[in-house]
Each structure stands twice: as structure tokens, then as C-alpha cells.
Design a protein around this motif. Structure first.
Motif, short mmCIF file in Angstrom:
data_model
loop_
_atom_site.label_atom_id
_atom_site.label_comp_id
_atom_site.label_asym_id
_atom_site.label_seq_id
_atom_site.Cartn_x
_atom_site.Cartn_y
_atom_site.Cartn_z
N ASN A 117 0.83 -1.20 0.00
CA ASN A 117 0.00 0.00 0.00
C ASN A 117 0.87 1.25 0.00
OD1 ASN A 117 -2.78 -1.09 0.20
ND2 ASN A 117 -2.00 -2.00 2.09
N VAL A 118 0.24 2.37 -0.24
CA VAL A 118 0.97 3.64 -0.34
C VAL A 118 0.91 4.41 0.96
CG1 VAL A 118 1.12 5.82 -1.60
CG2 VAL A 118 0.43 3.74 -2.80
N GLU A 156 6.01 3.21 -4.08
CA GLU A 156 4.70 2.71 -4.49
C GLU A 156 3.83 3.84 -5.02
OE1 GLU A 156 3.49 -0.33 -4.73
OE2 GLU A 156 5.38 -1.23 -4.07
N TRP A 157 3.99 5.01 -4.46
CA TRP A 157 3.25 6.20 -4.91
C TRP A 157 3.48 6.42 -6.41
CZ3 TRP A 157 1.54 10.49 -1.32
CH2 TRP A 157 1.05 11.59 -2.01
N LYS A 158 4.75 6.40 -6.78
CA LYS A 158 5.09 6.65 -8.19
C LYS A 158 4.56 5.54 -9.09
CE LYS A 158 9.38 8.90 -6.71
NZ LYS A 158 10.84 8.74 -6.59
N LYS A 159 4.67 4.30 -8.64
CA LYS A 159 4.21 3.17 -9.45
C LYS A 159 2.72 3.25 -9.73
CE LYS A 159 7.64 -0.14 -7.69
NZ LYS A 159 7.80 -1.38 -6.88
N LYS A 160 1.95 3.67 -8.74
CA LYS A 160 0.49 3.69 -8.86
C LYS A 160 -0.04 5.06 -9.30
CE LYS A 160 -0.29 -0.01 -5.51
NZ LYS A 160 1.07 -0.53 -5.47
N ASP A 161 0.86 5.99 -9.59
CA ASP A 161 0.48 7.32 -10.07
C ASP A 161 -0.59 7.96 -9.18
OD1 ASP A 161 0.42 9.60 -11.63
OD2 ASP A 161 -1.00 8.76 -13.08
N ILE A 162 -0.27 8.07 -7.89
CA ILE A 162 -1.23 8.61 -6.93
C ILE A 162 -1.59 10.06 -7.25
CG2 ILE A 162 -1.53 9.25 -4.50
CD1 ILE A 162 -1.78 6.26 -5.08
N ILE A 209 -4.18 10.16 -9.91
CA ILE A 209 -5.51 9.80 -9.41
C ILE A 209 -6.14 11.00 -8.70
CG2 ILE A 209 -6.78 8.32 -7.81
CD1 ILE A 209 -4.64 6.17 -8.29
N THR A 253 -8.41 9.06 -3.39
CA THR A 253 -7.11 8.81 -4.00
C THR A 253 -6.44 7.55 -3.45
OG1 THR A 253 -6.80 11.18 -4.38
CG2 THR A 253 -4.83 9.80 -4.42
N LEU A 263 -5.72 1.53 -0.92
CA LEU A 263 -4.26 1.65 -0.94
C LEU A 263 -3.73 2.15 0.41
CD1 LEU A 263 -3.81 3.34 -4.45
CD2 LEU A 263 -3.34 0.96 -3.85
#
Length: 587
Positions: free
Chosen positions: A432-433, A480-486, A489, A514, A518
Motif C-alpha cells: 500500500n501507499v 509505491e506512490w510513483k508506481k500507482k500514479d497517486i 488519481i 485517491t 491503498l
């Protein structure tokens, strides 16, 4: 003895008849007719002309009197069976509401007392105070009845005694606070009320008057609640003179420094991912100092902690000057100006773009200024421009602000750290982020309380019963933030809410959207909330918390702060500091 028994029995019968007359409900007699007949057979009990009503209530008296009372009783029973038409439905609803309220009254707290008794049986410390209040209520009712019936002498006497009781009562909440004359006032008022009852008592009229008083009191309570809400929100927006003074003096002294003296040491630590990094965005110098100071005091290895402060242009000099004068021990600190982030512009950031629109400016800054306090309470919270501040929304851009870091702990400026926080970096977020404490122990902290589920964009994508969580202390995994493009969102939902149809205000609703599914729930002992609005938090819960949060309007630096929670914050301020003392900031 028989005479005493008869008198007691007559009194009971009268009480039952009075209850029937007042309530219109069937009241069973305390003693059955069989019991009375059994008593009558006893040798020492002589009772003549004994009979029963159709309801089984004993009647006593001479034959003529018994016959007359039987006729009256039959007439009463006949009338009672007739359907009663209620013309005023509003009165019925009000009466039912009053009954429901009465169910919630704790009789143990109220104690036992009656305004008609000579002696007050309640031994509580405020029994006389409450007796006087009851007398004043009855005096108001009888004064209205006296005036309506042209009993002007009694009306004037009631008003006079009412004013005397009001003066004696004043603001007293306990008997010990009453003047010595209060006992005499109670006695005199009691005698006057007995006189008024003999002349004016009318159950229906008194009931109607009490209904009117209840309705009036309800309206006053609603109005006062609105005014209280408005004033507390207004107070929460203000900055105390002392803090404003502190910021101004620090700013002046900062710009008197040469450029060489404005730099903080250990700048090489700012991008070291092996250290413990904190993000703190604030425009309040004193609040920021408490966050940093409390974190360092409770840290096991202060030299490994790095604080990234971001403030606005107005407070940039003050924030720098404070930490240059009061460095955080062996820790590293760095202060930045949000206006220096040139990439944060209206072409990239939806909030800044929306703020440029005429409709948004009209909504937040010009629209319909309320003419009264109660009128303003309904929209002041939603039109607070602070919710459009980039310091508030910068939390959605952490990887852009700190591109070299892997993890960062986000802290609000209204928190106090009470324990070492390095254990948070060891928590596995399970992909999770966001690591945060959930708040859904109470129903009003679920998604449907923050978001508009009548909108299909919300209803089709989110669970209304999903658990909310708190900002204030959040561990963010920036990889993880970057991977999931928070951030992407967040931009999507913020763009969709341009007309405020998805949520009303703040950063928590878009945060819930957002970081939906996550967010990793942290143990509640990491972060205890509510010190800015909830007066019932357990002392043990606060003492065991790693972080306590003054979320709500009652911030610890404001006069409206709750006194019992304020010491957790003030213990980290040096009130003997030259600048603090010079600006007359006190505990």
C-alpha cells in the motif's frame, strides 16, 4: 387509625382521578375493591356508604353525594369513550417530542423534589438551585394566566417575585453560590405559587403554556447552537496576536541577517534515504516548533531525523529565523517556500486552475455575506479559503517535492509527538501507499459522511461503509506512490469536483478517494485524535499514544482550546524565550 386510613385512601383516589384528568389515560387504582371490602369487614373498621365507580375506584360519602358522584362518573366514562379530534397536529408532535426527551432524562441526576412540597428531599448540592428554577418556570406560567384573566394584582406580584428570584439565582450552579436571602425567596415564592394555584390552576391551560415554552426553548437552543458553531469556526480561522507578533519580529530579524548566516547545517542529509524524513507544511511558527521539538525530545537517535518544512511566502523568514535561533539539536532541518515550486502552477495543479475561475472566486470570497451569526454558520466552514491553500494540498505532491526519498512521514502542525516514531519505518505496508490510523470506530467516520453518494461517480466506484482514516500522521511509501500514479488519481478526482458535487471541502475527501484500497491500517496507539473537539477522551489513551492530534476547531494555541488537553502542547514551549515573552505569549 380508621380515620387516618380513610383519609389516605381518599387522597389516593384523588391522585388517581387527577392523573386520569391530566393524561386522559387509564390509571389503575392502587388498591382493588376486594382489598377495600376486606378491610371493611375488620371489627375496628367502620365505613358507611361505601360504593365503587364503574372503573372500580372507591367512592365515600352520604347516599345523596354518592348518587351525584356516580352520575358524574358515568358522564366522565361516556365522554372518555367518545373519539377525540385533535385540531392542532403541531401540538401533538411537540408533545410527543417532549415525551421522547423525557425518556432520556436521568432521574438519578434530577433527584426527588417537587415545587409543592414544604421540604425538599434532595440532598444534592444544587437542590435549592433547581427548586428555584422550577419555581421561576411556574411563576412565568401563572403570570401569563393571571394577565389573561385580568388578575392584575396577582400578575404584578408574580413578576416582582420572579425578578427577585432571578437576582438571587444569578449564575449560581450550586447551593453554596446562592446568597443568604435565597432561602427566604424560595419560601415567599412557594407561598405565592400556592396562592396562584388556588386561583388559576387549569390543567389544560398550563399544559398548553408548557408546550409553548418548550417550543420556544427548542428554537433558542437551535439558534444558539448555530451561533456557537459560527463563532468557533471564526475563532479557528484567526491567528492570535501573540503568534502574529512572533512571526513579524522573526521576519524582520531574519532579513537583517547576511545571506551566509541564513543557511542551515547538514544539508547533505536532506536526500539521504537511510535517515528518518518528516514532511511538515505549516504557516504557524509556534505550532511547527512544537512538532519538531516534541519529535526530537522523544527520539532515541535525534541525529538520524530530518525535517522538511514548507511554509508560505509570508512566514518564510519567520520560520527560518526561529530554527536558526533554536536548532533541533543533532537533527537536520530545512525550510522551503511553497511559492518557489515553479512547477506547481495552474496548468498542472487542478486546485490552482479552479481558483482562477470566476465562479470559484465568487463562492469563496464574495458570495452572500451573512447578516446574522446563525445565518453564517451554515456556510462559513465550506467557504474557508484555507481549504484551497497549496500548503494544504501539497501533501498530494510528495514525490515531486522529495524525488530522492523512498519513505516519508507526513505530520500536521496541530499534533504533539510523545514517543519515538522510528518504528513506523519498520511497518510493512503490504504494497500500500499510505499507512494511517482508521477512524471508523464511529459511524460518522465512514465514506458516506464525507462524500456525495447521490452522485453516480461516487456511488459506482466506492463503498459508502468503507472505513475512513485520519490525516495528521501518515507514513507514505513514495516508491509505491510513483508506481500507482497517486498524484494522477488525485488530479482526476479534483478535476471532477470543480463544481463541488462530489465533496464540499478539505483534503480528506479527495484523500479517501485517491488512497482507496491503498491504505494500510496502523495500530490506533500510534495516533490518537480528537483533542480539538472531543472532551471525553480517556487520559490513559492519550498518555499511551505516540502522537496526539488536536484536530477540530479548538487548537491548543487558541483561547477556545480545551484546558485539560492544552498542557500536552504547552510543555514543549519555552515561555521564557526572548521572542515568546516579548510577544506576551503565555500559558
Amino acid at each position: 387509625m380508621a380515620g387516618a386510613l380513610v383519609m389516605s385512601f381518599v387522597a389516593l383516589c384523588a391522585l388517581a382521578a387527577f392523573a386520569v384528568a391530566v393524561t386522559g389515560a387509564r390509571v389503575d387504582p392502587l388498591y382493588s375493591s376486594k382489598q377495600v371490602l376486606d378491610w371493611s369487614r375488620q371489627p375496628n373498621f367502620k365505613l358507611q356508604n361505601f360504593s365503587l365507580t364503574e372503573d372500580g375506584i372507591p367512592l365515600l360519602g352520604m347516599p345523596e353525594e354518592v348518587t351525584r358522584r356516580k352520575l358524574l362518573e358515568r358522564t366522565r366514562v361516556k365522554k372518555k369513550m367518545e373519539p377525540v379530534q385533535q385540531d392542532d397536529e403541531a401540538l401533538v408532535r411537540l408533545e410527543n417530542a417532549g415525551i421522547e426527551r423525557s425518556k432520556a432524562v436521568d432521574s438519578a441526576v434530577l433527584g426527588k423534589y417537587s415545587i409543592w412540597r414544604r421540604e425538599n428531599e434532595n440532598e444534592k448540592a444544587d437542590s435549592k438551585v433547581r427548586l428555584m428554577r422550577d419555581q421561576m418556570i411556574m411563576a412565568r406560567i401563572y403570570s401569563v394566566l393571571a394577565k389573561s384573566r385580568d388578575k392584575l394584582d396577582l400578575y404584578q406580584e408574580l413578576l416582582t417575585r420572579l425578578k427577585e428570584s432571578q437576582r438571587s439565582l444569578g449564575e449560581a450552579t450550586a447551593d453554596a453560590e446562592l446568597p443568604k436571602s435565597a432561602s427566604e425567596r424560595v419560601k415567599v415564592m412557594g407561598q405565592l405559587l400556592l396562592k396562584a394555584r388556588d386561583q388559576l390552576y387549569d390543567c389544560k391551560a398550563i399544559t398548553q403554556r408548557l408546550r409553548a415554552m418548550l417550543q420556544s426553548a427548542d428554537e433558542q437552543v437551535r439558534s444558539l447552537k448555530k451561533q456557537s458553531t459560527f463563532l468557533s469556526q471564526l475563532a479557528a480561522k484567526t491567528i492570535p496576536n501573540g503568534i502574529h507578533c512572533l512571526s513579524m519580529r522573526l521576519t524582520i530579524d531574519y532579513y537583517l541577517l547576511s545571506p551566509e548566516k541564513r543557511k542551515f547545517p547538514k544539508s547533505e542529509n536532506l536526500e539521504n534515504p537511510d535517515l528518518y524524513h518528516y514532511a511538515l507544511f505549516s504557516d504557524n511558527v509556534l505550532a511547527a516548533s512544537v512538532v519538531v521539538n516534541s519529535t526530537i525530545v522523544n527520539a532515541k537517535e535525534p541525529e538520524k531525523h530530518v525535517f522538511h518544512l514548507v511554509t508560505d511566502k509570508l512566514n518564510f523568514g519567520a520560520m527560518n529565523m526561529w530554527f536558526l535561533l533554536n536548532p533541533p539539536g543533532d537533527a537536520t532541518i530545512h525550510v522551503e517556500n511553497v511559492d518557489d515550486f515553479k512547477w506547481l502552477n495552474s496548468s498542472y495543479c487542478p486546485v490552482l486552475k479552479q481558483l482562477e475561475s470566476a465562479a470559484m472566486k465568487e463562492y469563496y470570497f464574495k458570495s452572500d455575506r451573512p447578516k446574522t451569526l446563525s445565518a453564517g454558520s451554515s456556510n462559513l466552514k465550506y467557504r474557508n479559503p484555507k481549504y484551497l491553500s497549496m500548503l494544504n494540498h501539497l501533501r498530494f505532491y510528495l514525490p515531486q517535492v522529495y524525488p530522492k526519498l523512498n519513505k516519508i512521514l507526513f505530520l500536521d502542525d496541530d499534533i504533539v509527538v510523545q514517543k519515538d516514531l522510528t518504528g513506523l519505518w519498520e511497518v510493512d505496508l503490504n504494497g500500500n501507499v499510505n499507512g494511517a490510523v482508521e477512524t471508523c470506530g464511529e459511524s460518522f467516520h465512514r465514506f458516506d459522511k464525507y462524500l456525495n453518494f447521490s452522485n453516480p461517480n461516487i456511488a459506482q466506484n466506492f463503498d459508502p461503509n468503507a472505513c475512513g482514516w485520519a490525516y495528521g500522521m501518515n507514513m507514505f511509501d513514495l516508491e509505491e506512490w510513483k508506481k500507482k500514479d497517486i498524484t494522477g488519481i488525485y488530479h482526476k478526482w479534483q478535476n471532477m469536483n470543480e463544481n463541488r458535487l462530489l465533496w464540499k471541502l478539505g483534503t480528506l475527501p479527495p484523500g479517501l478517494l485517491t488512497f482507496y484500497k491503498l491504505t494500510h491500517p496502523l495500530d490506533k496507539s500510534w495516533h490518537v485524535l480528537g483533542l480539538g473537539y472531543n472532551p471525553t477522551i480517556e487520559r490513559s489513551e492519550i498518555d499511551n499514544a505516540a502522537v496526539v492530534h488536536y484536530n477540530g476547531n479548538m487548537k491548543p494555541w487558541l483561547e477556545i482550546a480545551m484546558t485539560k488537553y492544552r498542557p500536552y502542547w504547552t510543555k514543549y514551549i519555552n515561555y521564557e524565550h526572548t521572542y515568546v515573552r516579548g510577544c506576551k505569549i503565555s500559558q
